[in-house]
Design an enzyme around this catalytic site. Structure first.
Site, PDB file in Angstrom:
ATOM      1  N   GLU A  57       0.825  -1.212   0.000  1.00 35.93           N
ATOM      2  CA  GLU A  57       0.000   0.000   0.000  1.00 35.93           C
ATOM      3  C   GLU A  57       0.857   1.259   0.000  1.00 35.93           C
ATOM      4  O   GLU A  57       0.532   2.236  -0.678  1.00 35.93           O
ATOM      5  CB  GLU A  57      -0.970   0.000   1.188  1.00 35.93           C
ATOM      6  N   TYR A 140      -6.900   6.435   3.433  1.00 41.64           N
ATOM      7  CA  TYR A 140      -6.986   5.333   2.473  1.00 41.64           C
ATOM      8  C   TYR A 140      -6.206   4.107   2.939  1.00 41.64           C
ATOM      9  O   TYR A 140      -6.736   2.998   3.011  1.00 41.64           O
ATOM     10  CB  TYR A 140      -6.503   5.745   1.061  1.00 41.64           C
ATOM     11  N   ASP A 158     -10.355   4.981  -2.653  1.00 43.23           N
ATOM     12  CA  ASP A 158      -9.188   5.521  -3.343  1.00 43.23           C
ATOM     13  C   ASP A 158      -9.705   6.192  -4.614  1.00 43.23           C
ATOM     14  O   ASP A 158     -10.911   6.299  -4.830  1.00 43.23           O
ATOM     15  CB  ASP A 158      -8.190   4.406  -3.670  1.00 43.23           C
TER      16      ASP A 158
END
Length: 321
Positions: A57, A140, A158
């Site tokens: 991520e 996020y 997102d």
DNA sequence: CAGACGTGGGG
DNA sequence: TCCCCAAGTCT
């Protein structure tokens, strides 16, 4: 047909009915598509740990999957846990990050690893609130980890999700300005039962990434095409003003990138002269960029005046004592 | 909240 | 070539 269109009241939160089924996004449609279309991304494999998902991520923030792919596998093999990552120097981490872009992410990932190793017994937290407090983790990423690593039914929003929702649900060509409250409410309303919520979010992102793309959406192969409000409205083009494209050439960002590139390539420290040749055109801009890198902790100046990546091994022949 | 923050590939 | 933009975060 016109009466049909008249029913599309996308200015209101009315759950319109089409063909006897609820409007907007049907979880079954999306999940059925995802079962066949899901990309075989390494961080989705069985056995990948929450930390390794968190690493993916970080790398994926504002960065295309294709550029993360060649880095991630080696990275998690080298530093499989937060403590292993924390044990590395920032310099090691910055080098491994290479030219992935936004090197502050690498620095924050290292800081994040340090905090998790020290304060959380090397275990990535599983709740959004705690995750959001960690360096480099925003709304996020916190939700992505809670959802994809721990299967929590939290909305994950997102840029892909915002675009898909803007089109399929709101009938707009693209997303309006981000609004955490509204965005989360939108997605929460779409989430199916908690057993399928995590996979639903992954599917929503996947759809935005490979079908409902920003440039040229492939509506013909979209599982939502029958009820997508944007398509039903005739796929109107965007109306609002385009936000001005950001320049890169000649900006401080480019200079910072160039300077950091020099430091990444040198095994030890570099002289002021070596810094200067990396951006000889504008001394004022060069100094400003260097100062900001120092300020960000991406570069450090040694006692002898030379520059190096932070935590860089100084045990070379030219190091001062 | 607008703007800074890297980099490179595709249309 | 040029422009857009890609799983955001922080100030």
């Amino acid at each position: 047909m016109s009466a049909f269109h008249a029913d599309i009241g996308f200015e209101f939160g009315i759950p319109d009915i089409v063909h006897g089924r609820p409007m907007s996004i049907d979880a079954g449609d999306l999940l059925g598509w995802f079962d066949n279309a899901e990309r075989d991304l390494p961080w989705r494999a069985a056995g990948v740990t929450p930390w390794q998902i968190l690493v993916s991520e970080f790398m994926l923030q504002q960065t295309p999957v294709a550029r993360v792919l060649p880095l991630w596998t080696d990275w998690v093999a080298r530093w499989p846990t937060p403590s292993a990552t924390a044990a590395a120097t920032p310099a090691d981490v910055l080098r491994a990050w290479g030219k992935l872009g936004y090197p502050r992410r690498a620095k924050r990932l290292h800081e994040c690893a340090t905090v998790i190793a020290r304060d959380f017994a090397d275990v990535v937290p599983d709740d959004v609130e705690t995750l959001e407090q960690l360096p480099g983790i925003g709304s996020y990423t916190a939700r992505a980890v809670a959802c994809f690593a721990y299967r929590k039914p939290v909305p994950v929003v997102d840029t892909n999700v915002r675009r898909v929702v803007a089109r399929a649900v709101h009938g707009r060509a693209d997303a309006a300005g981000p609004s955490a409250k509204r965005d989360h409410a939108d997605v929460t309303a779409l989430l199916p039962d908690s057993a399928r919520a995590a996979r639903f979010s992954a599917a929503l992102m996947e759809l935005g990434a490979i079908v409902c793309t920003a440039r040229s959406p492939r509506c013909d192969s979209c599982p939502l095409r029958e009820r997508c409000r944007w398509r039903l409205a005739g796929s109107p083009s965007a109306d609002g003003p385009r936000r001005p494209a950001q320049r890169y050439a000649g900006t401080d960002r480019q200079v910072r990138g160039r300077l950091l590139d020099v430091l990444r390539d040198k095994e030890f420290s570099v002289t002021r002269a070596e810094i200067d040749v990396a951006w000889p055109m504008d001394a004022v801009q060069r100094e400003r960029a260097l100062a900001s890198l120092l300020d960000d902790g991406l570069v450090e100046q040694l006692a002898d005046g030379r520059f190096a990546l932070p935590g860089q091994d100084r045990n070379d022949s030219t190091a001062s004592r």
